[in-house]
Each structure stands twice: as structure tokens, then as C-alpha cells.
Design an enzyme around this catalytic site. Structure first.
Site, PDB file in Angstrom:
ATOM      1  N   THR A 187      49.529  26.221  27.423  1.00 24.07           N
ATOM      2  CA  THR A 187      50.133  26.506  26.124  1.00 24.07           C
ATOM      3  C   THR A 187      50.183  25.262  25.242  1.00 24.07           C
ATOM      4  OG1 THR A 187      52.240  27.091  25.083  1.00 24.07           O
ATOM      5  CG2 THR A 187      52.371  26.110  27.260  1.00 24.07           C
ATOM      6  N   ASP A 188      50.258  25.476  23.943  1.00 24.26           N
ATOM      7  CA  ASP A 188      50.441  24.340  23.026  1.00 24.26           C
ATOM      8  C   ASP A 188      51.860  23.773  23.111  1.00 24.26           C
ATOM      9  OD1 ASP A 188      51.805  26.411  21.756  1.00 24.26           O
ATOM     10  OD2 ASP A 188      50.786  26.186  19.817  1.00 24.26           O
ATOM     11  N   GLU A 189      52.768  24.521  23.763  1.00 21.73           N
ATOM     12  CA  GLU A 189      54.153  24.041  23.836  1.00 21.73           C
ATOM     13  C   GLU A 189      54.282  22.765  24.663  1.00 21.73           C
ATOM     14  OE1 GLU A 189      57.213  26.905  24.341  1.00 21.73           O
ATOM     15  OE2 GLU A 189      56.161  28.443  23.221  1.00 21.73           O
ATOM     16  N   TYR A 225      60.457  25.992  30.329  1.00 20.84           N
ATOM     17  CA  TYR A 225      59.136  26.639  30.402  1.00 20.84           C
ATOM     18  C   TYR A 225      58.022  25.649  30.109  1.00 20.84           C
ATOM     19  CZ  TYR A 225      55.024  29.012  28.515  1.00 20.84           C
ATOM     20  OH  TYR A 225      53.730  29.369  28.242  1.00 20.84           O
ATOM     21  N   LYS A 227      54.959  24.117  32.465  1.00 22.24           N
ATOM     22  CA  LYS A 227      53.528  24.249  32.134  1.00 22.24           C
ATOM     23  C   LYS A 227      52.890  22.860  32.023  1.00 22.24           C
ATOM     24  CE  LYS A 227      51.441  27.521  31.329  1.00 22.24           C
ATOM     25  NZ  LYS A 227      50.694  28.497  32.177  1.00 22.24           N
TER      26      LYS A 227
HETATM   27  P1  NAD Z   1      53.190  37.496  30.761  1.00 20.48           P
HETATM   28  O1  NAD Z   1      54.595  37.079  31.054  1.00 20.48           O
HETATM   29  O2  NAD Z   1      52.960  38.659  29.865  1.00 20.48           O
HETATM   30  O3  NAD Z   1      52.430  37.819  32.133  1.00 20.48           O
HETATM   31  C1  NAD Z   1      52.508  36.977  33.239  1.00 20.48           C
HETATM   32  C2  NAD Z   1      51.931  37.723  34.447  1.00 20.48           C
HETATM   33  O4  NAD Z   1      51.979  36.825  35.571  1.00 20.48           O
HETATM   34  C3  NAD Z   1      52.705  38.975  34.836  1.00 20.48           C
HETATM   35  O5  NAD Z   1      51.833  40.054  35.078  1.00 20.48           O
HETATM   36  C4  NAD Z   1      53.425  38.556  36.103  1.00 20.48           C
HETATM   37  O6  NAD Z   1      53.645  39.633  37.020  1.00 20.48           O
HETATM   38  C5  NAD Z   1      52.469  37.535  36.692  1.00 20.48           C
HETATM   39  N1  NAD Z   1      53.157  36.601  37.587  1.00 20.48           N
HETATM   40  C6  NAD Z   1      54.299  35.915  37.323  1.00 20.48           C
HETATM   41  N2  NAD Z   1      54.656  35.207  38.406  1.00 20.48           N
HETATM   42  C7  NAD Z   1      53.710  35.422  39.346  1.00 20.48           C
HETATM   43  C8  NAD Z   1      53.509  34.951  40.673  1.00 20.48           C
HETATM   44  N3  NAD Z   1      54.380  34.114  41.257  1.00 20.48           N
HETATM   45  N4  NAD Z   1      52.418  35.366  41.354  1.00 20.48           N
HETATM   46  C9  NAD Z   1      51.535  36.219  40.788  1.00 20.48           C
HETATM   47  N5  NAD Z   1      51.692  36.719  39.541  1.00 20.48           N
HETATM   48  C10 NAD Z   1      52.758  36.319  38.831  1.00 20.48           C
HETATM   49  O7  NAD Z   1      52.465  36.196  30.224  1.00 20.48           O
HETATM   50  P2  NAD Z   1      51.339  36.050  29.094  1.00 20.48           P
HETATM   51  O8  NAD Z   1      52.002  35.994  27.779  1.00 20.48           O
HETATM   52  O9  NAD Z   1      50.277  37.029  29.341  1.00 20.48           O
HETATM   53  O10 NAD Z   1      50.816  34.573  29.415  1.00 20.48           O
HETATM   54  C11 NAD Z   1      49.748  34.370  30.342  1.00 20.48           C
HETATM   55  C12 NAD Z   1      49.484  32.879  30.470  1.00 20.48           C
HETATM   56  O11 NAD Z   1      49.125  32.352  29.210  1.00 20.48           O
HETATM   57  C13 NAD Z   1      50.677  32.077  30.959  1.00 20.48           C
HETATM   58  O12 NAD Z   1      50.207  31.071  31.833  1.00 20.48           O
HETATM   59  C14 NAD Z   1      51.241  31.455  29.692  1.00 20.48           C
HETATM   60  O13 NAD Z   1      51.883  30.225  29.959  1.00 20.48           O
HETATM   61  C15 NAD Z   1      49.979  31.264  28.887  1.00 20.48           C
HETATM   62  N6  NAD Z   1      50.140  31.291  27.407  1.00 20.48           N
HETATM   63  C16 NAD Z   1      50.773  32.336  26.811  1.00 20.48           C
HETATM   64  C17 NAD Z   1      50.871  32.370  25.422  1.00 20.48           C
HETATM   65  C18 NAD Z   1      51.535  33.517  24.698  1.00 20.48           C
HETATM   66  O14 NAD Z   1      51.674  33.452  23.471  1.00 20.48           O
HETATM   67  N7  NAD Z   1      51.924  34.596  25.368  1.00 20.48           N
HETATM   68  C19 NAD Z   1      50.346  31.321  24.670  1.00 20.48           C
HETATM   69  C20 NAD Z   1      49.713  30.260  25.321  1.00 20.48           C
HETATM   70  C21 NAD Z   1      49.605  30.263  26.698  1.00 20.48           C
HETATM   71  O1  TDX Z   2      64.484  37.415  18.831  1.00 22.04           O
HETATM   72  C1  TDX Z   2      63.829  36.393  18.539  1.00 22.04           C
HETATM   73  N1  TDX Z   2      64.074  35.763  17.348  1.00 22.04           N
HETATM   74  C2  TDX Z   2      63.423  34.621  16.974  1.00 22.04           C
HETATM   75  O2  TDX Z   2      63.683  34.083  15.894  1.00 22.04           O
HETATM   76  C3  TDX Z   2      62.823  35.845  19.416  1.00 22.04           C
HETATM   77  C4  TDX Z   2      62.520  36.497  20.727  1.00 22.04           C
HETATM   78  C5  TDX Z   2      62.182  34.696  19.003  1.00 22.04           C
HETATM   79  N2  TDX Z   2      62.477  34.096  17.832  1.00 22.04           N
HETATM   80  C6  TDX Z   2      61.725  32.888  17.418  1.00 22.04           C
HETATM   81  C7  TDX Z   2      61.622  31.789  18.462  1.00 22.04           C
HETATM   82  C8  TDX Z   2      60.253  31.195  18.187  1.00 22.04           C
HETATM   83  O3  TDX Z   2      60.338  30.207  17.155  1.00 22.04           O
HETATM   84  O4  TDX Z   2      60.382  33.332  17.198  1.00 22.04           O
HETATM   85  C9  TDX Z   2      59.437  32.365  17.660  1.00 22.04           C
HETATM   86  C10 TDX Z   2      58.562  33.010  18.711  1.00 22.04           C
HETATM   87  O5  TDX Z   2      59.376  33.214  19.857  1.00 22.04           O
HETATM   88  P1  TDX Z   2      58.789  33.844  21.216  1.00 22.04           P
HETATM   89  O6  TDX Z   2      58.160  35.160  20.911  1.00 22.04           O
HETATM   90  O7  TDX Z   2      59.878  33.797  22.232  1.00 22.04           O
HETATM   91  O8  TDX Z   2      57.585  32.831  21.562  1.00 22.04           O
HETATM   92  P2  TDX Z   2      57.565  31.253  21.810  1.00 22.04           P
HETATM   93  O9  TDX Z   2      58.878  30.756  22.281  1.00 22.04           O
HETATM   94  O10 TDX Z   2      57.003  30.607  20.569  1.00 22.04           O
HETATM   95  O11 TDX Z   2      56.513  31.159  23.032  1.00 22.04           O
HETATM   96  C11 TDX Z   2      55.341  31.999  23.065  1.00 22.04           C
HETATM   97  O12 TDX Z   2      54.195  31.289  22.615  1.00 22.04           O
HETATM   98  C12 TDX Z   2      53.768  30.198  23.417  1.00 22.04           C
HETATM   99  C13 TDX Z   2      55.118  32.491  24.503  1.00 22.04           C
HETATM  100  O13 TDX Z   2      56.290  33.174  24.948  1.00 22.04           O
HETATM  101  C14 TDX Z   2      54.783  31.340  25.430  1.00 22.04           C
HETATM  102  O14 TDX Z   2      54.470  31.836  26.735  1.00 22.04           O
HETATM  103  C15 TDX Z   2      53.585  30.609  24.876  1.00 22.04           C
HETATM  104  O15 TDX Z   2      53.310  29.480  25.666  1.00 22.04           O
END
Ligand code: NAD
Ligand code: TDX
Length: 356
Positions: free
Chosen positions: A138-140, A163, A167
Site C-alpha cells: 500500500t501507499d500508506e 496497519y 505492511k
Molecule cells: P480485503 O480485506 O478485502 O481482503 C483480504 C483477504 O485476505 C480476505 O479474503 C481475507 O480472508 C484474507 N486473509 C486475511 N488474513 C488471512 C490469513 N491469515 N490467511 C489467508 N488469508 C487471509 O483486502 P483488500 O482490500 O482486497 O486488500 C488486498 C491487499 O491489497 C492487502 O494486502 C492490502 O494491504 C493491499 N492494498 C489494499 C488497498 C485498498 O484500497 N483496499 C490499497 C493498496 C493495497
Molecule cells: O466512515 C468513514 N469516514 C471517513 O471519513 C470511513 C470508513 C473512512 N473515512 C475516511 C478515512 C480516510 O481518510 O475516508 C478515507 C478512506 O478511509 P478507508 O476507506 O478506511 O481507507 P484508508 O484508511 O484510506 O485505507 C484504504 O486504502 C489503502 C484501505 O483500507 C487500505 O487497505 C489501503 O492500504
């Protein structure tokens, strides 16, 4: 060799991005996929309905922290590589309790690296050079930007939340495995994804479903935090390019060049809900916007410079935020059967991330 269809282990394939990736790889005939997923609260096998009967798809319920279980999957399927997405992904949940984030994101990644390294070292010479391990991050990990500037691959790590710290640690493990063992790993760091099949704890689906239920739309702080939004199918395409063409030992940033403040995002959702799910007696959906206590350690701004991915690997985001958010809102309106069981079961929309 152009007909070669590699066998790839996708971890976390029942999650939001993992399921989009599995649908892209199997649906597009690009790879045979073994989905390795523990099935946590965030998983949903219904997201894989369109490919579950394909001969190019298999599912194994395995915890990535279980080294023997993971090694068993390598032995059973003899893959050409790994795309590692399994993680605890929600920042607010990491504030309420970091243990599972450390276990899955750090120790689970360690187990994946060790299982993959042992398997790779034992591969015959013909298959060894082609093996790739893509670690999806992630960019975080880069922390927070000020008003200007972009995250580059060279930006120093400075994570703020449990988190993002977990990562960041997992990224360092992957880099060390490359430098120390020559293990052919590559890392991608992506900005915020959005799109269909997104678990409703995250900002965009939560706002859509709260609009439908006439519930307050909780905006943290002043709503002026900036995220760089990427449509999930564009991310899936980037991940395939990076896995198949990226250089081992390199990092690639992935982002949509779609910066928005949170309040802009929430207002846009409200406008689309006014158009596609109007409710004239109640009034416009913006009436539901409610400013609430800020997230602890809330990063102000994320924005990605994706030049390396664009120039080196030829990737370009196809969806911009206006087209992507409209598709997303319409998908949630048309797919209540996907999200209603979640609201009735594991997550009803409650505020997370305020426990100290
Ligand atoms: P998500 O939470 O929707 O899905 C995560 C999946 O991983 C789930 O299906 C869960 O069951 C599985 N999982 C969790 N723990 C596990 C374990 N111990 N063993 C096997 N499986 C397990 O997450 P996502 O949003 O799809 O993110 C996927 C990846 O991309 C993550 O590594 C996250 O850090 C990264 N990422 C997400 C975002 C975003 O905006 N969602 C952005 C950048 C990077
Ligand atoms: O109810 C809300 N109100 C609100 O203002 C929620 C759930 C979030 N927020 C804000 C927090 C963040 O600035 O919105 C922004 C987005 O929040 P999230 O959807 O929780 O995402 P974020 O914390 O930015 O992280 C997501 O993007 C990077 C994913 O969950 C991560 O897994 C990924 O790495």
C-alpha cells in the site's frame, strides 16, 4: 510459448482486490489460479461466482500463518509464482486491535516467503528463472504528504497506523529476501482502491449503503483528507503486468491520478444517489453528511506518482474517478444480494477505530 498459461497462487483471493484479480486472470484466460484464503470476516466467496466452476480456478482454505498448510499448496499445485494479497486491510480495525495485523501481515508474509523460497530453490533449472513472487502493498507505508508532492518508489517509509506499520514491515521482509537469498520478489504499492465487491466498512461502500438506509454519513474530522482513488479492475491489470513483466527486486507504485478530498467523494456519492435512488420526500442525500471525531493518526494526504509503472511496463488507468464512481454506485444498487448478508451478519455499519 505465447500460449503458456502460468499457474499462480493468489493469496487473499476471496477479498476485494484478490477477487477482482482472480476474475481478471481466470476470466481473461491469463493464468490458472489457486486462491489461498483463510476466509476472515472480509472474505466473500460469492465474489468469485463467475469463475468458481472454471477448470482454471481452485480454492484452498488455508491460513498463511500456517507454514505447513502453505507448503502443502505449493506441493499440490507446483505453481509458477505467487501474487500475495492476503492481509488484514482496514486501518480502523488495526487501531482497535493490532494483533491480527502483526500476525497475518508480518508473520503470514514471512511464512509465505519461506514456503515460496524453499519451493523455488527446489525448482528445476528450466522453471526457476521464471518464478515470481509479487507482494501487494500500500501507499500508506510512505506516511502522509503535505499539500504538494507525490509518493515515488524512492520515498522513505514513515507509516502512521498499526496497519501501515505492519505492511511496511512486510515490505522490508520481502526486500530482504531478495537481497539476501536472491529470491525473485517484486513489490507493488497502491493507492486507495474502490469498485464492486468492496466490503462496506470502507468509505465509499459505507456511504452508499448508509444513503440507502437513510443513516448518517460519518465524515472523519473536517473531511479534508485526500486519497488518490484507483478503480479496482485497473489495479488487477497493473498487478498482472508487474507479476509477469516487472523486474525482481524492484518496487512499482500504482495510482489513478485521481486525488479527491473525502468530503468531495461523499458529496459525489450523494449526487449519484440523488440521481439513481432519489427519495424526494426525505430530501437530497447530502442532508445525511455528519462530521464525526477524527481517526487517530489520520494521514492528511496520499498521492502516487505512477510514472515508473506507466513508462516501464506500459500501464495506464482506464477508469477515471467520475466514470468509476458511477459504475460503483450502480453496482451496489443492483447487487443487494451481495451486500445484504454482510449487513445482516459480520458488519452492520458501526463506527470502528476509536478504542484506545
Ligand atoms: P480485503 O480485506 O478485502 O481482503 C483480504 C483477504 O485476505 C480476505 O479474503 C481475507 O480472508 C484474507 N486473509 C486475511 N488474513 C488471512 C490469513 N491469515 N490467511 C489467508 N488469508 C487471509 O483486502 P483488500 O482490500 O482486497 O486488500 C488486498 C491487499 O491489497 C492487502 O494486502 C492490502 O494491504 C493491499 N492494498 C489494499 C488497498 C485498498 O484500497 N483496499 C490499497 C493498496 C493495497
Ligand atoms: O466512515 C468513514 N469516514 C471517513 O471519513 C470511513 C470508513 C473512512 N473515512 C475516511 C478515512 C480516510 O481518510 O475516508 C478515507 C478512506 O478511509 P478507508 O476507506 O478506511 O481507507 P484508508 O484508511 O484510506 O485505507 C484504504 O486504502 C489503502 C484501505 O483500507 C487500505 O487497505 C489501503 O492500504
Amino acid at each position: 510459448m505465447s500460449d503458456f498459461k502460468p499457474t499462480v497462487i493468489v493469496t487473499g483471493g476471496a477479498g476485494f482486490i484478490g477477487s477482482a484479480l482472480c476474475r481478471y486472470l481466470v476470466g481473461g484466460g491469463l493464468a490458472k489460479v489457486i486462491n489461498v484464503d483463510k476466509l476472515t470476516y472480509a472474505a466473500n466467496l460469492a465474489s468469485l461466482g463467475s469463475i468458481e466452476d472454471s477448470p482454471d480456478y481452485a480454492f484452498r482454505q488455508v491460513d498463511i500463518c500456517d507454514g505447513a498448510g502453505v507448503r502443502g499448496v505449493f506441493e499440490e499445485f507446483a505453481p509458477d509464482g505467487v501474487m500475495h494479497l492476503a492481509a488484514e486491510s482496514h486501518v480502523d480495525r488495526s487501531i482497535d486491535g493490532a494483533a491480527e495485523f502483526v500476525e497475518t501481515n508480518l508473520l503470514g508474509t514471512f511464512q509465505m516467503l519461506e514456503a515460496a523460497r524453499g519451493y523455488w530453490q527446489g525448482l528445476e533449472d528450466g522453471r526457476k528463472p521464471g518464478f515470481r513472487f509479487l507482494h501487494v502493498s500500500t501507499d500508506e507505508v510512505y506516511g502522509s504528504l503535505g499539500a504538494d508532492g507525490l509518493f515515488a518508489e524512492t520515498t522513505a517509509y514513515d507509516p502512521s497506523s498499526p496497519y501501515s506499520a505492519s505492511k511496511a514491515g512486510s515490505d522490508h521482509l520481502v526486500t530482504a529476501w531478495h537481497r539476501t537469498y536472491g529470491f525473485p520478489a517484486v513489490i507493488s504499492n497502491c493507492s486507495n482502491n474502490y469498485g464492486p465487491f468492496h466490503f462496506p466498512e470502507k468509505l465509499i461502500p459505507l456511504m452508499i449503503l448508509n444513503c440507502l438506509r437513510h443513516r448518517p454519513l460519518p465524515v472523519y474530522g473536517k473531511g479534508d483528507n485526500v486519497r488518490d482513488w484507483l478503480y479496482v479492475d485497473d489495479h488487477a491489470k497493473a498487478l498482472w503486468l508487474i507479476w509477469s513483466k516487472g523486474r525482481p527486486g524492484e518496487k512499482y507504485n500504482v495510482g489513478g491520478r485521481n486525488e479527491r478530498t473525502n468530503i468531495e467523494v461523499v458529496r459525489r456519492v450523494c449526487q449519484l444517489m440523488d440521481r439513481y435512488a432519489p427519495d424526494p420526500p426525505a430530501g437530497g442525500h447530502e442532508r445525511l453528511i455528519t462530521y464525526v471525531t477524527d481517526r487517530p493518526g489520520h494521514d492528511a494526504r496520499y498521492a502516487i506518482d505512477a510514472t515508473k509503472l506507466e513508462t516501464e511496463l506500459g500501464w495506464k488507468a482506464e477508469e477515471d474517478f467520475d466514470t468509476g464512481i458511477e459504475k460503483t454506485v450502480r453496482w451496489y444498487l443492483e447487487n443487494q444480494d451481495w451486500w445484504q448478508p454482510i449487513l445482516d451478519g459480520s458488519y452492520a455499519g458501526e463506527r470502528l477505530g476509536l478504542k484506545s
